[in-house]
Motif scaffolding. Structure first.
Motif, PDB file in Angstrom:
ATOM      1  N   VAL A 100       0.820  -1.217   0.000  1.00 37.58           N
ATOM      2  CA  VAL A 100       0.000   0.000   0.000  1.00 37.58           C
ATOM      3  C   VAL A 100       0.856   1.270   0.000  1.00 37.58           C
ATOM      4  O   VAL A 100       0.564   2.227  -0.717  1.00 37.58           O
ATOM      5  CB  VAL A 100      -0.970   0.010   1.207  1.00 37.58           C
ATOM      6  N   GLU A 101       1.909   1.300   0.794  1.00 34.22           N
ATOM      7  CA  GLU A 101       2.698   2.520   1.000  1.00 34.22           C
ATOM      8  C   GLU A 101       3.949   2.616   0.131  1.00 34.22           C
ATOM      9  O   GLU A 101       4.623   3.641   0.126  1.00 34.22           O
ATOM     10  CB  GLU A 101       3.112   2.638   2.474  1.00 34.22           C
ATOM     11  N   ASN A 102       4.294   1.561  -0.572  1.00 27.67           N
ATOM     12  CA  ASN A 102       5.502   1.529  -1.411  1.00 27.67           C
ATOM     13  C   ASN A 102       6.780   1.809  -0.624  1.00 27.67           C
ATOM     14  O   ASN A 102       7.721   2.422  -1.134  1.00 27.67           O
ATOM     15  CB  ASN A 102       5.383   2.496  -2.596  1.00 27.67           C
ATOM     16  N   GLN A 103       6.789   1.413   0.630  1.00 26.07           N
ATOM     17  CA  GLN A 103       7.981   1.466   1.477  1.00 26.07           C
ATOM     18  C   GLN A 103       7.799   0.452   2.594  1.00 26.07           C
ATOM     19  O   GLN A 103       6.689   0.010   2.868  1.00 26.07           O
ATOM     20  CB  GLN A 103       8.229   2.865   2.030  1.00 26.07           C
ATOM     21  N   THR A 104       8.888   0.076   3.227  1.00 26.06           N
ATOM     22  CA  THR A 104       8.792  -0.903   4.302  1.00 26.06           C
ATOM     23  C   THR A 104       8.365  -0.236   5.607  1.00 26.06           C
ATOM     24  O   THR A 104       8.506   0.983   5.770  1.00 26.06           O
ATOM     25  CB  THR A 104      10.144  -1.599   4.533  1.00 26.06           C
ATOM     26  N   ILE A 105       7.867  -1.057   6.512  1.00 24.42           N
ATOM     27  CA  ILE A 105       7.526  -0.562   7.849  1.00 24.42           C
ATOM     28  C   ILE A 105       8.774   0.013   8.503  1.00 24.42           C
ATOM     29  O   ILE A 105       8.723   1.066   9.147  1.00 24.42           O
ATOM     30  CB  ILE A 105       6.918  -1.685   8.716  1.00 24.42           C
TER      31      ILE A 105
END
Length: 172
Positions: A100-105
């Motif tokens: 969804v965010e196109n980055q890791t947590i």
């Protein structure tokens, strides 16, 4: 409180309003959804119906609460914290968040920690060593390296005059 008040103003009875989720006393129609969406947009909120988007927002909210509103040092295992807060396995949360965010947590967590470090540097009440401890960095060097990687400047340079580069939490 704003969401609850707006729903009540629109004639709905919210039974529960928490961490990106609302439970209403009755089912709503598609027209009700439009009214609710319009009412919430007025206050900067949006109606999220996609389950994956909801989960990603819950992860972001949990991380923001952990980093910005916890008074104790961040000596916590992030994956265990998120699994506990959201009652889901971390691997699933991580996959959905990345999609969804196109980055890791982890990158989001680091970005939030750097924003918190900027805030602490701006107030000038703590030394860099104390800030590193509060944000659970192993050393000042580790904090400084991550700070420079994210912002492009060192914490000292930031403190010396780059205070205008702070972001609001929803921009991180």
């Amino acid at each position: 409180m704003v969401v609850k008040a707006e729903l009540e103003k629109l004639g709905f009875k919210p039974l529960l309003v928490e961490l990106g989720e609302v439970t209403l006393a009755k089912n709503i129609t598609p027209e009700d959804k439009i009214r609710i969406s319009f009412g919430l947009n007025h206050f900067g909120f949006e109606l999220l119906e996609d389950k994956k988007t909801q989960i990603a927002e819950q992860v972001k909210t949990a991380i923001v609460n952990l980093v910005h509103y916890t008074r104790e040092p961040l000596k916590i295992n992030l994956s265990a914290y998120l699994s506990d807060q959201l009652k889901q396995e971390y691997a699933g949360l991580s996959g959905i968040f990345s999609e969804v965010e196109n980055q890791t947590i982890e990158k989001y967590f680091i970005a939030q920690k750097i924003e918190k470090a900027k805030e602490m540097l701006t107030y000038g009440e703590l030394t860099l060593s104390e800030i590193a401890y509060q944000l659970n960095y192993s050393s000042v060097a580790h904090l400084s390296a991550q700070f420079k990687k994210v912002t492009g400047i060192t914490p000292s340079a930031y403190k010396a005059g780059s205070a205008d580069s702070r972001k609001t939490l929803d921009e991180v």
